[in-house]
Design a protein around this motif. Structure first.
Motif, PDB file in Angstrom:
ATOM      1  N   GLY A 110       0.825  -1.202   0.000  1.00 20.95           N
ATOM      2  CA  GLY A 110       0.000   0.000   0.000  1.00 20.95           C
ATOM      3  C   GLY A 110       0.854   1.244   0.000  1.00 20.95           C
ATOM      4  N   PRO A 111       0.345   2.402   0.238  1.00 22.75           N
ATOM      5  CA  PRO A 111      -1.071   2.729   0.310  1.00 22.75           C
ATOM      6  C   PRO A 111      -1.691   2.793  -1.090  1.00 22.75           C
ATOM      7  CG  PRO A 111       0.265   4.688   0.592  1.00 22.75           C
ATOM      8  CD  PRO A 111       1.216   3.538   0.450  1.00 22.75           C
ATOM      9  N   LEU A 112      -2.887   2.275  -1.202  1.00 23.16           N
ATOM     10  CA  LEU A 112      -3.636   2.252  -2.458  1.00 23.16           C
ATOM     11  C   LEU A 112      -2.830   1.637  -3.600  1.00 23.16           C
ATOM     12  CD1 LEU A 112      -5.211   5.812  -2.126  1.00 23.16           C
ATOM     13  CD2 LEU A 112      -6.377   3.634  -1.826  1.00 23.16           C
ATOM     14  N   GLY A 113      -2.084   0.588  -3.285  1.00 27.83           N
ATOM     15  CA  GLY A 113      -1.343  -0.144  -4.308  1.00 27.83           C
ATOM     16  C   GLY A 113      -0.104   0.566  -4.813  1.00 27.83           C
ATOM     17  N   ALA A 114       0.293   1.663  -4.154  1.00 23.15           N
ATOM     18  CA  ALA A 114       1.426   2.461  -4.644  1.00 23.15           C
ATOM     19  C   ALA A 114       2.737   1.692  -4.616  1.00 23.15           C
ATOM     20  CB  ALA A 114       1.569   3.739  -3.827  1.00 23.15           C
ATOM     21  N   THR A 115       2.861   0.704  -3.737  1.00 17.54           N
ATOM     22  CA  THR A 115       4.107  -0.068  -3.682  1.00 17.54           C
ATOM     23  C   THR A 115       3.854  -1.551  -3.945  1.00 17.54           C
ATOM     24  OG1 THR A 115       3.893  -0.392  -1.299  1.00 17.54           O
ATOM     25  CG2 THR A 115       5.166   1.516  -1.998  1.00 17.54           C
ATOM     26  N   GLU A 116       2.738  -1.843  -4.603  1.00 21.23           N
ATOM     27  CA  GLU A 116       2.447  -3.254  -4.925  1.00 21.23           C
ATOM     28  C   GLU A 116       3.493  -3.756  -5.907  1.00 21.23           C
ATOM     29  OE1 GLU A 116       0.777  -5.964  -3.619  1.00 21.23           O
ATOM     30  OE2 GLU A 116      -1.159  -5.014  -3.950  1.00 21.23           O
ATOM     31  N   MET A 117       4.170  -4.855  -5.559  1.00 23.97           N
ATOM     32  CA  MET A 117       5.197  -5.437  -6.431  1.00 23.97           C
ATOM     33  C   MET A 117       4.720  -6.820  -6.870  1.00 23.97           C
ATOM     34  SD  MET A 117       7.839  -3.286  -6.282  1.00 23.97           S
ATOM     35  CE  MET A 117       7.850  -1.747  -5.398  1.00 23.97           C
ATOM     36  N   LEU A 118       5.446  -7.411  -7.824  1.00 23.66           N
ATOM     37  CA  LEU A 118       5.061  -8.753  -8.275  1.00 23.66           C
ATOM     38  C   LEU A 118       5.117  -9.739  -7.115  1.00 23.66           C
ATOM     39  CD1 LEU A 118       6.915  -8.820 -11.701  1.00 23.66           C
ATOM     40  CD2 LEU A 118       4.453  -8.739 -11.321  1.00 23.66           C
ATOM     41  N   SER A 119       6.094  -9.543  -6.219  1.00 25.90           N
ATOM     42  CA  SER A 119       6.241 -10.475  -5.096  1.00 25.90           C
ATOM     43  C   SER A 119       5.072 -10.349  -4.117  1.00 25.90           C
ATOM     44  CB  SER A 119       7.554 -10.212  -4.370  1.00 25.90           C
ATOM     45  OG  SER A 119       7.633  -8.856  -4.000  1.00 25.90           O
ATOM     46  N   THR A 120       4.672  -9.127  -3.785  1.00 32.11           N
ATOM     47  CA  THR A 120       3.567  -8.957  -2.829  1.00 32.11           C
ATOM     48  C   THR A 120       2.241  -9.392  -3.467  1.00 32.11           C
ATOM     49  OG1 THR A 120       3.389  -6.647  -3.472  1.00 32.11           O
ATOM     50  CG2 THR A 120       4.619  -7.103  -1.468  1.00 32.11           C
ATOM     51  N   TYR A 121       2.114  -9.125  -4.763  1.00 32.03           N
ATOM     52  CA  TYR A 121       0.886  -9.530  -5.466  1.00 32.03           C
ATOM     53  C   TYR A 121       0.736 -11.050  -5.408  1.00 32.03           C
ATOM     54  CZ  TYR A 121      -2.338 -10.417  -9.333  1.00 32.03           C
ATOM     55  OH  TYR A 121      -3.392 -10.869 -10.093  1.00 32.03           O
ATOM     56  N   THR A 122       1.841 -11.759  -5.705  1.00 32.04           N
ATOM     57  CA  THR A 122       1.810 -13.221  -5.715  1.00 32.04           C
ATOM     58  C   THR A 122       1.492 -13.749  -4.317  1.00 32.04           C
ATOM     59  OG1 THR A 122       3.501 -13.143  -7.416  1.00 32.04           O
ATOM     60  CG2 THR A 122       3.134 -15.273  -6.385  1.00 32.04           C
TER      61      THR A 122
END
Lengths: 320, 430
Positions: free
Chosen positions: A270-282
């Motif tokens: 977060g916040p609001l997906g601003a630091t969403e990475m491939l690793s956190t998404y998975t």
């Protein structure tokens, strides 16, 4: 007699020695088989480990990515590329790709620049041995902390009421404190900065070793030719360091693309997906949504990206 | 040469085969085949996060007592912090290799049960001729019990009395208007003090349950329809989120809430940076240890103005369940029965600063903190509520709600849109 001999020599695949005392068919059938299998006997412990720890898990994840509701369902069905379609059309995944690209390229570039700068400072002849040793310890400190400690330290320092804001507002660089990790506009830059801070010492140490390996003859020859310090840097240092620089950069791209713990412990994507990475998404797909199929598809995409980078690394190594 | 090479190869392959077989045997040995030894003693594996949260050695003492009472059962405690236990259990449930007895959070039950990883405790209780009337609650799915809450922890309102007194707040807020007033006054004290903290970190989005839905439950509201379907567009829900938005717009929420974690909230309250928080009673000891001078009280969560009904009080449980893959379900239930017995349950809840899962057990209030007694009174007057317990993918539900709430708080969408989108997301997940 000459012709068959020449023919044998001309074919590197054929056996160079023939035992005339044994029937040819039998000698070809037994000895090469035993000989060719012996190395595999020696290698078997390693091969078994690679098989169990790498090949089987990777193959399983790849097979999961083509099935529906794996793990959760006892009898998952084959769905072809449906999971890949789901992942690749998910806006969060696309945001994760964009963020990961920004994160890894800026991190790697900064690691290279900072690592080289500090390595050159430590390689200078201007400073004494003790001074250099002290700075070497100071510069390497960030690398000694585990990522959990790094995350805690920076969470405290970047808190809206933390040290960083206190200093910046005290010297009037900022009017009021910034919510570095909590604001969508600054969070990605903040985590990238933390990653740069925690990773540059490895570059510094490796490049310092590279710098110390450059022959002084080259610098002396350049000095005789009247080269300026900048010219020496551009035409002696950089070309000599190039293999190390390229290898380190490719390795760093791979390592940084897999950075999970730092992101998870600072912003959680977060916040609001601003630091969403491939690793956190998975991770979220697997352990929060229990969508192991889409998590596998996402993991396979990350694997492919890493393999492309690894290919560059291997090619670079072979050129060397 | 040929013969010696072949011999060598045979030896090597033989050795390699032996290594593989030994490895396989060792792997098999670590599973179920070794759980009963030649003397008939059964070894149960019990994974939980409770031991690290209890006073040192107290959990082992309870287990030793159980082993003494049941000489043919040994318990191997697999203790790890909450997050690690969760990850281990998620992978264990997926691969059907859960330990025999598992510590459970109500939020995990639906997913584990649907995967077939948890045993139906209703039939186990029937086989053991156990009467469940002593149990405060059971977490069920389609009429079958999969988890029994052993100890319950409530989430009341913690108020820093020094800050509220300094700000001129005469009495602890009991309704939303009074809370807003108290939050504004304490924020006005300045010096990095805020009225309230709202941790909305999406990595572990429990703030939605503890700090947002608690306002709805305290006023008797529900996020679900009577048949258990999502109901996020109700007027009560709208008023709750509008209220939280008004707190945000008034600037009384501590900055950094979008990535604030629960531990940050506790830390800020402990340091006197936040005047009021909704927090677990389990944190009382920690807060007092880290700041012995902090003067704070424990109170019911404020309700809507004029609300006179019973207030919902958020709670979390240390639950217990039995693995479907366990070969010793009867023995496993003996351990469950022991932990749920009147005496042990009283002991365990006293040690944990929680409330017992057995309705005949009483925590020993004489030895505990006076705040704990206050909390027990609040607990008895309230309805322990946690609508996420037993819901599928509850963490995902919290996260999607969290993301939409964050958009509303940052003025990127209206509260109505946030609730409509959350409703859609929840409907697609359940």
């Amino acid at each position: 007699m000459d012709q068959p001999e020449l023919k044998t020599r001309g074919n590197p695949m054929s056996s160079p020695v023939t035992d005339a005392s044994q029937p040819p068919a039998r000698s070809r059938g037994r000895r090469p088989t035993a000989k060719s299998l012996t190395p595999f006997g020696y290698l078997s412990p390693t091969l078994i480990l690679i098989l169990v720890l790498m090949v089987i898990p990777i193959v399983m994840v790849i097979s999961y990515s083509f099935k529906d509701n794996v793990i959760v369902e006892r009898n998952p069905v084959f769905t072809g590329l449906a999971n890949y379609a789901t992942v690749l059309t998910d806006p969060t995944f696309l945001t994760a790709i964009k963020n990961t690209l920004i994160f890894i390229t800026i991190s790697t570039a900064a690691h290279l620049v900072l690592g080289l700068t500090f390595a050159m400072l430590l390689n200078t002849t201007v400073l004494g041995g003790v001074t250099k040793a002290v700075f070497r310890i100071i510069y390497i400190l960030p690398w000694l902390f585990t990522i959990a400690v790094v995350a805690v330290i920076w969470r405290l320092m970047l808190d809206p009421y933390g040290v960083v804001n206190y200093i910046l507002t005290s010297v009037h660089a900022l009017q009021e404190g910034v919510d570095w990790l909590g604001s969508p506009s600054t969070a990605l830059w903040a985590v990238t900065f933390i990653n740069i801070w925690s990773g540059y010492p490895f570059f510094m140490i490796s490049l310092l070793a590279g710098l110390q390996g450059i022959s002084t003859d080259l610098y002396e020859a350049a000095a005789v030719d009247g080269a300026s310090p900048v010219q020496k840097f551009l035409h002696v240092t950089i070309p000599q360091l190039r293999p190390v620089l390229i290898s380190m950069a490719v390795l760093d791209l791979i390592w940084t693309s897999q950075q999970f713990a730092l992101i998870w412990m600072t912003t959680g994507g977060g916040p609001l997906g601003a630091t969403e990475m491939l690793s956190t998404y998975t991770y979220k797909q697997a352990f929060s949504s229990y969508e192991f199929s889409t998590a596998s598809a996402s993991a396979v995409i990350v694997l492919l990206i890493s393999m492309i980078l690894a290919l560059f690394y291997v090619r670079q190594q072979r050129v060397r | 040469m040929a013969q010696s090479g072949a011999k060598l190869l045979k030896r090597l392959l033989g050795a390699a085969t032996a290594v593989v077989l030994l490895g396989t045997a060792a792997c098999g040995g670590s599973g179920s085949s070794e759980s009963t030894d030649s003397s008939g003693t059964v070894t149960l594996e019990f994974a939980q996060w409770w031991a690290p949260e209890l006073p040192e050695g107290s959990f082992d003492q309870l287990i030793a007592e159980f082993e003494q009472q049941n000489p043919n059962i040994k318990v191997k405690a697999l203790s790890a912090p909450y997050a690690s236990t969760k990850q281990q259990l998620v992978s264990g449930a997926a691969s059907r290799t859960l330990p025999d007895v598992v510590g459970l959070d109500g939020a995990w039950v639906n997913d584990f049960a649907k995967q077939g990883a948890l045993a139906d405790m209703t039939s186990i209780m029937a086989e053991a001729k156990y009467d469940p009337k002593e149990l405060v609650s059971q977490v069920q799915l389609e009429g079958k019990t999969y988890m029994i809450p052993v100890v319950n922890f409530v989430y009341p309102l913690f108020v820093n009395e020094d800050l509220t007194a300094k700000a001129g707040v005469k009495k602890v807020p009991t309704n939303r208007t009074e809370f807003m007033d108290a939050a504004k006054k304490t924020t006005a004290l300045g010096g990095n003090v805020s009225g309230w903290a709202l941790p909305l970190d999406t990595a572990v989005p429990v703030g939605v349950q503890n700090d947002v839905m608690s306002w709805l439950w305290a006023s008797g509201g529900s996020m679900l329809t009577p048949d258990g379907k999502p109901n996020l567009t109700s007027p009560e829900m709208q008023s709750t989120v509008e209220y939280i938005k008004s707190l945000n717009d008034a600037g009384v929420i501590a900055p950094g809430s979008l990535t604030m974690k629960e531990q940050d909230k506790v830390e800020k309250f402990t340091n006197g940076q936040v005047a009021m928080v909704i927090d677990s009673l389990a944190h009382v000891t920690l807060i007092k240890k880290n700041n012995p001078k902090l003067k704070f009280s424990i109170n019911p969560i404020p309700a809507t103005d004029g609300y006179t009904g019973k207030r919902g009080l958020p709670y979390a449980s240390w639950g217990i369940g039995i693995a479907e893959s366990s070969e010793h379900k009867a023995e496993a239930f003996k351990l469950v029965q022991f932990l749920m017995s009147q005496k042990t349950n009283s002991q365990l809840s006293t040690l944990a600063n929680g409330f017992p899962g057995n309705n005949t057990s009483e925590p020993d209030l004489s030895k505990s903190d006076p705040l704990f007694k206050t909390a027990f009174d609040i607990y008895k007057q309230s309805v322990p509520t946690n609508e996420f317990v037993g819901m599928a993918k509850s963490e995902d539900l919290m996260r999607s709600f969290d993301e939409n709430l964050q958009l509303a708080l940052t003025d990127k969408q209206s509260v109505t849109d946030a609730l409509n989108k959350s409703q859609q997301a929840w409907s697609s997940l359940n």
